[in-house]
Design a protein around this motif. Structure first.
Motif, PDB file in Angstrom:
ATOM      1  N   ALA A 167     -98.747 -15.677 -27.996  1.00 38.44           N
ATOM      2  CA  ALA A 167     -98.940 -16.365 -26.719  1.00 38.44           C
ATOM      3  C   ALA A 167     -99.495 -17.769 -26.935  1.00 38.44           C
ATOM      4  CB  ALA A 167     -99.873 -15.552 -25.828  1.00 38.44           C
ATOM      5  N   SER A 168    -100.410 -17.915 -27.892  1.00 39.16           N
ATOM      6  CA  SER A 168    -101.006 -19.220 -28.173  1.00 39.16           C
ATOM      7  C   SER A 168     -99.972 -20.198 -28.720  1.00 39.16           C
ATOM      8  CB  SER A 168    -102.160 -19.076 -29.174  1.00 39.16           C
ATOM      9  OG  SER A 168    -103.213 -18.315 -28.609  1.00 39.16           O
ATOM     10  N   VAL A 169     -99.148 -19.727 -29.619  1.00 37.75           N
ATOM     11  CA  VAL A 169     -98.096 -20.576 -30.188  1.00 37.75           C
ATOM     12  C   VAL A 169     -97.144 -21.040 -29.085  1.00 37.75           C
ATOM     13  CG1 VAL A 169     -96.047 -20.565 -31.674  1.00 37.75           C
ATOM     14  CG2 VAL A 169     -98.218 -19.655 -32.531  1.00 37.75           C
ATOM     15  N   ALA A 170     -96.757 -20.113 -28.206  1.00 37.76           N
ATOM     16  CA  ALA A 170     -95.855 -20.462 -27.112  1.00 37.76           C
ATOM     17  C   ALA A 170     -96.494 -21.482 -26.169  1.00 37.76           C
ATOM     18  CB  ALA A 170     -95.453 -19.209 -26.341  1.00 37.76           C
ATOM     19  N   ALA A 171     -97.785 -21.316 -25.910  1.00 39.04           N
ATOM     20  CA  ALA A 171     -98.487 -22.228 -25.010  1.00 39.04           C
ATOM     21  C   ALA A 171     -98.633 -23.616 -25.627  1.00 39.04           C
ATOM     22  CB  ALA A 171     -99.858 -21.660 -24.650  1.00 39.04           C
ATOM     23  N   VAL A 172     -98.880 -23.667 -26.923  1.00 32.76           N
ATOM     24  CA  VAL A 172     -98.955 -24.952 -27.624  1.00 32.76           C
ATOM     25  C   VAL A 172     -97.632 -25.704 -27.465  1.00 32.76           C
ATOM     26  CG1 VAL A 172     -99.010 -26.010 -29.930  1.00 32.76           C
ATOM     27  CG2 VAL A 172    -100.731 -24.310 -29.288  1.00 32.76           C
ATOM     28  N   LYS A 173     -96.540 -25.008 -27.658  1.00 40.95           N
ATOM     29  CA  LYS A 173     -95.216 -25.627 -27.528  1.00 40.95           C
ATOM     30  C   LYS A 173     -94.950 -26.054 -26.086  1.00 40.95           C
ATOM     31  CE  LYS A 173     -92.993 -23.085 -31.314  1.00 40.95           C
ATOM     32  NZ  LYS A 173     -91.934 -22.100 -31.636  1.00 40.95           N
TER      33      LYS A 173
END
Length: 380
Positions: free
Chosen positions: A274-280
Motif C-alpha cells: 500500500a505504501s509503495v502504491a501511495a508513493v507512486k
C-alpha cells in the motif's frame, strides 16, 4: 503526552498493553519470579525465531546482538564475508574489524540486494571464509535480502550463516530452521513493537561448537556466560538485566503470537504494498529496486527543489508525523517511511495525508489527497 505518530524504521509506537506491562513491580533478577518471566519470554522468542534452539535476551540495542553474534563465533584473524549494501551491512563489517577479524567485503550498490549467486562466487573464491554476515532488512535503503536462498548456498560450505533480523523479525518471513541460519539476532523496538533497549539472539549447534573453540574476547556479551546463567535453576542472565524491558518483551511477544506470525507478516506486506502504491500515486520515485523492496520500510527519493528540513520538518511539526531521513551519502536525498509494528491503514492514511499536504504546501504537487486515496484502494 507525545502526539507525534512515529513512522520510523524504529523505534515504533508501543501498544498500551506493553507500556502497562512495564509498570509492574521490579522483582529480584536472581529470584524464582524473574526466572519464570525470563523462561516464558525466551521460549516465546524462540517461537518467533521459529527454532527449537534456545534464545537469549541481551540488555542492549540490536547492535549489542550484532556484536555478540560475531565476537563469540569468529576468532580474530579468521576470514568473514560481509555483505555490505547499506549502513547496517557496514556496521556488521566494522564490528568484525573491531574484533580483529579478516573481513572480506561483498559490496552491493545501495538500493539493490545481494544475489545468492554473488555469495556463492565469493565462497568459491576463498575456502578459508568461516562465516557470512547478511542484513535481512537494510533499513537505510529499504531493501530486503533473499536470506532463504542465501541460506541454501551457505549450507554447502564450511561457514556459519549469521543474519541480522533486527528490522524484519515479526514483520517479514524469518524461519531460522528452514533458512539454515546459524546465528540469528533481533532488536526490541522494530517489528516486535517493544521499547528500545533489548536484543535477542539464537544459535545453532554448529554455532555453539564454534563458540566453544573460541577464547572469548568480549566480557558483557559473552554467550558462554549467557548460556551458563540461562541453564541455572531458576534461569538468570549473567549480568543485571532490564527487568522492566523483559516485562515489555514478554507482552509484545505474546501479542505477536496472538496475532499469529503468518498473519502479522501478511499485514506488514500489505502495508508495504500500500505504501509503495501511495508513493507512486503522489508522483514520487522509490529509491530501492521495487523487486527487492522491504516489507517494513519504504525509501523514497526526495523531490527536487525542497530540502529535508522543509519536508520532514513540516510533516512532523505541522502534521504530527515523524519520518526518517537518509543516512551517510543519502542524507537529504531520500526519506524513509517505517511501516512496522502496530501499523494498519489508519496510520498509513495519516502518514500519506501529512506527506500529501506537505508536498502541496511546498508547491511540489497539486493533488494532496492522491496518496490517501491510494491507501483506501489498497485496503478495500
Amino acid at each position: 503526552m507525545n502526539d507525534i505518530l512515529l513512522m520510523l524504521p524504529g523505534p515504533t509506537t508501543v501498544h498500551p498493553r506493553v507500556l502497562s506491562a512495564m509498570s509492574k513491580a521490579v522483582v529480584n533478577h536472581r529470584g524464582a519470579k524473574y526466572g519464570e518471566i525470563l523462561t516464558e519470554t525466551t521460549e516465546l522468542m524462540s517461537k518467533v525465531f521459529q527454532t527449537p534452539n534456545n534464545s537469549y535476551l541481551l540488555t542492549g540495542s540490536g547492535t549489542a546482538a550484532m556484536e555478540a553474534g560475531i565476537a563469540n563465533t569468529v576468532a580474530p584473524g579468521e576470514k568473514m564475508l560481509n555483505v555490505v549494501g547499506g549502513k547496517f551491512g557496514e556496521r556488521f563489517m566494522k564490528i568484525a574489524q573491531a574484533h580483529g577479524i579478516d573481513t572480506q567485503e561483498l559490496a552491493v550498490e545501495w538500493g539493490t540486494a545481494v544475489t545468492p549467486e554473488a555469495v556463492k562466487e565469493a565462497l568459491d573464491a576463498d575456502e578459508d571464509i568461516k562465516a557470512v554476515s547478511v542484513i535481512h532488512n537494510e533499513t537505510s535503503t529499504g531493501v530486503a535480502a533473499p536470506i532463504e536462498e542465501i541460506g541454501k548456498v551457505v549450507k554447502n560450505y564450511d561457514a556459519l550463516y549469521i543474519v541480522d533480523t533486527v528490522s524484519s523479525l515479526g514483520g517479514d518471513y524469518v524461519d531460522v530452521e528452514k533458512f539454515g541460519i546459524d546465528v540469528c539476532l533481533t532488536g526490541s523496538q522494530k517489528c516486535l513493537a517493544a521499547p528500545p533497549g533489548m536484543a535477542a539472539i539464537t544459535l545453532s549447534d554448529d554455532a555453539w561448537a564454534a563458540v566453544e573453540k573460541i577464547e572469548t574476547n568480549t566480557f558483557y556479551l559473552d554467550l558462554k556466560a549467557a548460556r551458563k546463567s540461562g541453564d541455572k535453576v531458576p534461569p538468570q542472565t549473567p549480568y543485571t538485566p532490564s527487568v522492566s524491558l523483559t516485562y515489555a518483551m514478554n507482552e509484545a511477544l505474546k501479542m505477536v503470537m496472538e496475532e499469529g506470525i503468518d498473519e502479522r507478516v501478511a499485514r506488514h506486506h500489505k502495508a508495504a504494498k500500500a505504501s509503495v502504491a501511495a508513493v507512486k500515486a503522489l508522483g514520487l520515485e522509490l529509491f530501492a529496486d521495487e523487486a527487492v523492496s522491504s516489507a517494513t520500510v519504504t525509501a523514497v527519493k526526495m523531490p527536487e527543489g525542497i530540502t529535508d528540513d522543509e519536508f520532514r520538518g513540516t510533516t512532523r511539526d505541522k502534521y504530527g508525523v515523524e519520518l526518517a531521513g537518509g543516512q551517510d551519502h543519502l542524507k537529504g536525498n531520500i526519506f524513509r517511511i517505517g511501516h512496522m509494528g502496530n501499523i494498519s491503514y489508519k496510520e498509513l492514511t495519516q502518514t500519506f495525508a501529512a506527506i500529501g499536504m506537505t508536498l502541496k504546501g511546498l508547491g511540489v504537487i497539486d493533488d494532496a489527497g492522491a496518496g490517501v486515496a491510494s491507501i483506501a484502494e489498497s485496503y478495500l
